[in-house]
Design a protein around this motif. Sequence first.
Motif, PDB file in Angstrom:
ATOM      1  N   GLY A 156       0.802  -1.215   0.000  1.00  0.00           N
ATOM      2  CA  GLY A 156       0.000   0.000   0.000  1.00  0.00           C
ATOM      3  C   GLY A 156       0.834   1.262   0.000  1.00  0.00           C
ATOM      4  O   GLY A 156       0.313   2.358   0.186  1.00  0.00           O
ATOM      5  N   SER A 157       2.148   1.110  -0.225  1.00  0.00           N
ATOM      6  CA  SER A 157       3.028   2.283  -0.303  1.00  0.00           C
ATOM      7  C   SER A 157       3.961   2.144  -1.499  1.00  0.00           C
ATOM      8  O   SER A 157       4.327   1.040  -1.902  1.00  0.00           O
ATOM      9  N   LEU A 158       4.340   3.289  -2.062  1.00  0.00           N
ATOM     10  CA  LEU A 158       5.203   3.311  -3.242  1.00  0.00           C
ATOM     11  C   LEU A 158       6.117   4.519  -3.168  1.00  0.00           C
ATOM     12  O   LEU A 158       5.646   5.651  -3.002  1.00  0.00           O
ATOM     13  N   LEU A 159       7.425   4.293  -3.239  1.00  0.00           N
ATOM     14  CA  LEU A 159       8.377   5.408  -3.283  1.00  0.00           C
ATOM     15  C   LEU A 159       8.435   5.913  -4.714  1.00  0.00           C
ATOM     16  O   LEU A 159       8.756   5.164  -5.635  1.00  0.00           O
ATOM     17  N   ILE A 160       8.132   7.189  -4.913  1.00  0.00           N
ATOM     18  CA  ILE A 160       7.992   7.739  -6.262  1.00  0.00           C
ATOM     19  C   ILE A 160       9.293   8.326  -6.782  1.00  0.00           C
ATOM     20  O   ILE A 160       9.736   8.016  -7.897  1.00  0.00           O
ATOM     21  N   SER A 161       9.933   9.185  -5.977  1.00  0.00           N
ATOM     22  CA  SER A 161      11.136   9.872  -6.448  1.00  0.00           C
ATOM     23  C   SER A 161      11.837  10.550  -5.296  1.00  0.00           C
ATOM     24  O   SER A 161      11.254  10.740  -4.223  1.00  0.00           O
ATOM     25  N   PRO A 162      13.107  10.954  -5.495  1.00  0.00           N
ATOM     26  CA  PRO A 162      13.730  11.868  -4.539  1.00  0.00           C
ATOM     27  C   PRO A 162      12.951  13.185  -4.523  1.00  0.00           C
ATOM     28  O   PRO A 162      12.192  13.483  -5.458  1.00  0.00           O
ATOM     29  N   ALA A 163      13.128  13.968  -3.473  1.00  0.00           N
ATOM     30  CA  ALA A 163      12.346  15.194  -3.317  1.00  0.00           C
ATOM     31  C   ALA A 163      12.597  16.214  -4.418  1.00  0.00           C
ATOM     32  O   ALA A 163      11.738  17.055  -4.693  1.00  0.00           O
ATOM     33  N   ASP A 164      13.763  16.147  -5.085  1.00  0.00           N
ATOM     34  CA  ASP A 164      14.024  17.111  -6.153  1.00  0.00           C
ATOM     35  C   ASP A 164      13.259  16.787  -7.431  1.00  0.00           C
ATOM     36  O   ASP A 164      13.240  17.565  -8.371  1.00  0.00           O
ATOM     37  N   ARG A 165      12.644  15.594  -7.494  1.00  0.00           N
ATOM     38  CA  ARG A 165      11.789  15.167  -8.605  1.00  0.00           C
ATOM     39  C   ARG A 165      12.519  15.123  -9.947  1.00  0.00           C
ATOM     40  O   ARG A 165      11.909  15.243 -11.008  1.00  0.00           O
ATOM     41  N   LYS A 166      13.810  14.928  -9.912  1.00  0.00           N
ATOM     42  CA  LYS A 166      14.577  14.884 -11.162  1.00  0.00           C
ATOM     43  C   LYS A 166      14.446  13.549 -11.876  1.00  0.00           C
ATOM     44  O   LYS A 166      14.666  13.467 -13.082  1.00  0.00           O
TER      45      LYS A 166
END
Length: 216
Positions: free
Chosen positions: A173-183
């Motif tokens: 039920g959780s997914l890591l999308i990206s680092p906070a800089d969204r690069k």
Amino acid sequence: MAQNRYVVAGGGRVGLQTAENLAEQGHDVVLIESDGERVEELSEAYLGPVIHGDATRPSVLKQADLDNADAIAALTNETGANLAICMEAQQVAPDIRTLARAETRAEQEYDEVVDATLLPQSLGGDHAADMLTGEDIQTLVYPTAELDIIELAVAESASVAGRRLDEIALPEGSLLISPADRKELAGPETVLEATERYILAVESDVVDEVINLFRA
């Protein structure tokens, strides 16, 4: 942890839980509640000071000594009242940080009125306490009742620090999308670096589990 002083306006479930969590962390917390019957209940349920009054009134806010407070959380069940409380608090104490409970995030102008907004359907008093104390959770997109998009920092002591994403058992039920800089999007080879921040999509019933994973 340094002791801070917080004012919580609204002694309902979310407000009481927030005050209790902050007090457990060693902070000085004052509750403000307008309903007389609820004030009596709080006097038995909460050990800290409780002010009986309408927090939208400057005279009541001054009783809470806002000049010596680090932040105020307006957590009544009315969005308009919460925004008014935060605006009035900033008039009384211009440097105070503000957090308002809101039922929706449809109006972007909230960002111009308060420093942070809490949507309590999925984020309760424990998360409000984290937001007030500047802990490592930030809600980026205010969610449906089932899904949050949040930003978390990896604590230096966390078990996930320094490990690749494919080595970590994130809760279902959780997914890591990206680092906070969204690069870039996160992938199996993404390493979770200590003190760095990451964006995740998390179902509301596993939010606490994910936060704990990034902290310990």
